[in-house]
Design an enzyme around this catalytic site. Structure first.
Site, short mmCIF file in Angstrom:
data_model
loop_
_atom_site.label_atom_id
_atom_site.label_comp_id
_atom_site.label_asym_id
_atom_site.label_seq_id
_atom_site.Cartn_x
_atom_site.Cartn_y
_atom_site.Cartn_z
N HIS A 113 0.56 4.45 -2.61
CA HIS A 113 0.41 5.85 -2.18
C HIS A 113 1.57 6.70 -2.68
O HIS A 113 1.37 7.84 -3.11
CB HIS A 113 0.31 5.94 -0.66
CG HIS A 113 -1.05 5.59 -0.14
ND1 HIS A 113 -1.58 6.14 1.00
CD2 HIS A 113 -2.01 4.78 -0.62
CE1 HIS A 113 -2.80 5.66 1.21
NE2 HIS A 113 -3.08 4.83 0.23
N HIS A 145 -5.80 -5.57 -3.06
CA HIS A 145 -6.66 -5.85 -1.90
C HIS A 145 -6.82 -7.35 -1.65
O HIS A 145 -7.65 -7.75 -0.84
CB HIS A 145 -8.01 -5.14 -2.06
CG HIS A 145 -7.89 -3.65 -1.98
ND1 HIS A 145 -8.88 -2.79 -2.38
CD2 HIS A 145 -6.87 -2.86 -1.53
CE1 HIS A 145 -8.47 -1.54 -2.20
NE2 HIS A 145 -7.26 -1.55 -1.69
N ARG A 185 0.82 -1.21 0.00
CA ARG A 185 0.00 0.00 0.00
C ARG A 185 0.86 1.27 0.00
O ARG A 185 0.53 2.27 -0.63
CB ARG A 185 -0.92 0.00 1.23
CG ARG A 185 -1.84 1.18 1.23
CD ARG A 185 -3.02 1.05 2.15
NE ARG A 185 -4.09 1.92 1.65
CZ ARG A 185 -4.71 2.81 2.40
NH1 ARG A 185 -4.43 2.91 3.67
NH2 ARG A 185 -5.64 3.57 1.87
N ASN A 196 -4.12 7.81 6.36
CA ASN A 196 -2.81 7.26 6.72
C ASN A 196 -2.90 6.09 7.69
O ASN A 196 -1.89 5.59 8.14
CB ASN A 196 -1.97 8.36 7.36
CG ASN A 196 -2.61 8.87 8.64
OD1 ASN A 196 -3.61 8.32 9.08
ND2 ASN A 196 -2.05 9.89 9.22
C1 HEM Z 1 -8.49 1.71 -6.54
C2 HEM Z 1 -8.43 2.59 -5.57
C3 HEM Z 1 -8.09 2.24 -4.16
C4 HEM Z 1 -8.79 2.62 -3.07
C5 HEM Z 1 -10.03 3.50 -3.05
C6 HEM Z 1 -8.14 2.03 -1.92
C7 HEM Z 1 -8.53 2.22 -0.61
C8 HEM Z 1 -8.03 1.55 0.47
C9 HEM Z 1 -8.47 1.71 1.83
C10 HEM Z 1 -9.55 2.68 2.29
C11 HEM Z 1 -7.77 0.85 2.60
C12 HEM Z 1 -7.93 0.60 4.11
C13 HEM Z 1 -7.24 1.59 4.97
C14 HEM Z 1 -7.56 1.31 6.42
O1 HEM Z 1 -8.69 1.56 6.82
O2 HEM Z 1 -6.71 0.80 7.14
C15 HEM Z 1 -6.88 0.14 1.73
C16 HEM Z 1 -6.01 -0.84 2.13
C17 HEM Z 1 -5.09 -1.44 1.31
N1 HEM Z 1 -4.83 -1.12 0.00
FE1 HEM Z 1 -5.99 0.02 -1.18
N2 HEM Z 1 -7.07 1.30 -2.34
C18 HEM Z 1 -7.00 1.39 -3.70
C19 HEM Z 1 -6.04 0.83 -4.51
C20 HEM Z 1 -4.99 0.07 -4.05
C21 HEM Z 1 -3.88 -0.35 -4.86
C22 HEM Z 1 -3.66 0.03 -6.31
C23 HEM Z 1 -3.09 -1.11 -4.06
C24 HEM Z 1 -1.78 -1.80 -4.40
C25 HEM Z 1 -1.51 -2.33 -5.58
C26 HEM Z 1 -3.70 -1.17 -2.76
C27 HEM Z 1 -3.25 -1.88 -1.69
C28 HEM Z 1 -3.83 -1.92 -0.44
C29 HEM Z 1 -3.41 -2.82 0.62
C30 HEM Z 1 -2.35 -3.89 0.51
C31 HEM Z 1 -4.21 -2.51 1.73
C32 HEM Z 1 -4.14 -3.16 3.11
C33 HEM Z 1 -3.19 -2.39 3.99
C34 HEM Z 1 -2.94 -3.02 5.34
O3 HEM Z 1 -3.39 -4.14 5.62
O4 HEM Z 1 -2.24 -2.38 6.15
N3 HEM Z 1 -4.85 -0.41 -2.78
N4 HEM Z 1 -7.04 0.59 0.44
C1 LIG Z 2 -3.14 10.14 10.69
O1 LIG Z 2 -4.47 10.62 10.56
C2 LIG Z 2 -5.09 10.92 11.76
C3 LIG Z 2 -6.55 11.27 11.45
O2 LIG Z 2 -6.63 12.04 10.29
C4 LIG Z 2 -4.32 12.04 12.50
O3 LIG Z 2 -4.93 12.32 13.73
C5 LIG Z 2 -2.88 11.60 12.71
O4 LIG Z 2 -2.12 12.63 13.27
C6 LIG Z 2 -2.25 11.18 11.38
N1 LIG Z 2 -0.87 10.77 11.51
C7 LIG Z 2 -0.43 9.63 12.03
C8 LIG Z 2 1.04 9.40 11.97
O5 LIG Z 2 -1.16 8.79 12.51
#
Ligand code: HEM
Ligand SMILES: *[C@@H]1O[C@H](CO)[C@@H](O)[C@H](O)[C@H]1NC(C)=O
Ligand SMILES: *[C@@H]1O[C@H](CO)[C@@H](O)[C@H](O)[C@H]1NC(C)=O
Ligand SMILES: *[C@@H]1O[C@H](CO)[C@@H](O)[C@H](O)[C@H]1NC(C)=O
Ligand SMILES: *[C@@H]1O[C@H](CO)[C@@H](O)[C@H](O)[C@H]1NC(C)=O
Length: 323
Positions: free
Chosen positions: A68, A193, A64, A96
């Site tokens: 980003h 994902h 991820r 983040n």
């Molecule tokens: C298409 C648009 C995308 C959206 C809207 C999106 C959104 C998100 C969101 C909201 C999360 C969860 C964050 C949280 O609540 O902890 C997430 C997790 C993740 N995303 Fe995406 N993402 C996108 C594309 C991608 C792409 C292109 C990749 C990599 C090729 C990716 C890899 C991941 C991974 C591996 C996680 C899990 C992270 C963890 O377990 O710490 N995402 N994504």
């Molecule tokens: C991440 O986001 C949260 C909520 O937007 C914020 O309070 C925090 O300072 C940010 N930074 C880190 C390192 O968690």
């Protein structure tokens, strides 16, 4: 006279070629460190592997982080920079929550600085590490092109330009197109994902007050929605509560697409890929054929790794601070 004119045009063309091409786009190469730091990939693999053995969350986090990085200012390691007194950096911007495990990149960098000082960019480390975590989790392997430079700017407010989990397919396609990525890249890279976890806050809006017609997003499988509701809406829920993105969340496979077809995509943006004719057929083809998904994912990761790459920038000594 004619020969002379032709020569002038020719040399002008060469001159233009020389001044425009190298400045606008760096040429990445799979052999970039072959002479200057042949240990690069070995050190990265060993360090990332060791970190994963100690913490199974590392692969998803690194993958991820790379996404980003490339979506904001191109793949220039801007995501790795720490905030400074005068500047709030990307990693402290709003989406983040799951950005973590930065220490793994720091460990790699320290080892590479000892082996070949001032040679391997942080942006290249992240690109190689992202490939390694996918391969290590059972996914495809590809040659990473190298030669990225590290940027000097990282701004928290620019994370607003990341796609949101509430995006529909039109918005997702636009967001990817701005980075030169196509519809197939969108569907293939969403397969990231297949790894990892999401906090409730990223999908909760699908469970309550979703629309005037009902509280729950109708595209969610009913049983799955009930599951998510239990995890996220109970009165005293833990702020760390959430959902794995895939039923095999530490194995990189095509299960993600099967779940999306079953109405079990965690984000609106995942589920939308099945609800739109422009992407649905690609979801279906990846669900049916894992090796097709692997080939397309690898090709799309190479394209993602080219986003915004330029000759500007530096090779940081520490990935958290500019030189
Ligand atoms: C298409 C648009 C995308 C959206 C809207 C999106 C959104 C998100 C969101 C909201 C999360 C969860 C964050 C949280 O609540 O902890 C997430 C997790 C993740 N995303 Fe995406 N993402 C996108 C594309 C991608 C792409 C292109 C990749 C990599 C090729 C990716 C890899 C991941 C991974 C591996 C996680 C899990 C992270 C963890 O377990 O710490 N995402 N994504
Ligand atoms: C991440 O986001 C949260 C909520 O937007 C914020 O309070 C925090 O300072 C940010 N930074 C880190 C390192 O968690
Ligand atoms: C392996 O990872 C652990 C946990 O991050 C760390 O404490 C240890 O120093 C690492 N070992 C090597 C050889 O990198
Ligand atoms: C972020 O803030 C800077 C000023 O610090 C501003 O120049 C820039 O346009 C802002 N970018 C976005 C995407 O809001
Ligand atoms: C996608 O969302 C945008 C912004 O909310 C909206 O204007 C557009 O109509 C939506 N498109 C589709 C196809 O749903």
């Amino acid at each position: 006279m004619a020969v002379f004119a032709l020569q002038t045009i020719f040399s002008k063309a060469i001159f233009l070629f020389l001044i425009t091409i190298p400045l606008s786009k760096a040429i990445l190469s799979p052999h970039y460190y072959d002479q200057t730091c042949p240990q690069t990939e070995g050190i990265i693999l060993q360090t990332v592997h060791n970190a994963t053995v100690h913490d199974l969350k590392v692969p998803a986090r690194i993958l991820r982080m790379f996404f980003h990085d490339c979506f904001i200012r191109g793949c220039d390691a801007s995501v790795l920079l720490d905030s400074t007194p005068g500047n709030k950096a990307e990693k402290d911007g709003p989406p983040n929550l799951s950005l973590a495990s930065f220490y793994v990149i720091d460990d790699v960098k320290a080892k590479l600085e000892a082996a070949c000082p001032h040679t391997v960019s942080c942006a290249d480390i992240l690109a190689i590490a992202a490939r390694d975590v996918v391969a290590m989790s059972g996914g495809p392997y590809w040659d990473v092109l190298k030669g990225r430079r590290d940027g000097t700017v990282s701004k928290a407010n620019e994370t607003i330009n990341l796609p949101a989990p509430s995006f529909n397919v039109t918005q997702l396609i636009q967001s990817f197109a701005k980075r030169g990525l196509g519809v197939k890249d969108l569907v293939a890279l969403s397969g990231g994902h297949s790894l990892g976890f999401s906090h409730c806050s990223s999908f909760e809006a699908r469970l309550r007050n979703f629309s005037p017609l009902g509280n729950t997003d109708p595209s969610i499988n009913a049983e799955f929605a009930e599951n998510l509701r239990k995890k996220c809406l109970e009165p005293n829920k833990d702020r760390n509560a959430g959902q794995f993105l895939d039923s095999t969340s530490s194995i990189f496979d095509n299960d993600y697409y099967k779940r999306v077809i079953a109405g079990k995509g965690v984000f609106g943006s995942d589920q939308a890929l099945y609800g739109d004719y422009r992407t649905r057929w690609i979801v279906e083809s990846f669900a049916k054929d894992e090796s097709l998904f692997f080939r397309e994912f690898a090709a799309s990761m190479v394209r993602l790794g080219n986003v915004g790459v330029s000759e500007d920038g530096e090779v940081r000594v520490k990935c958290r601070v500019v030189n």
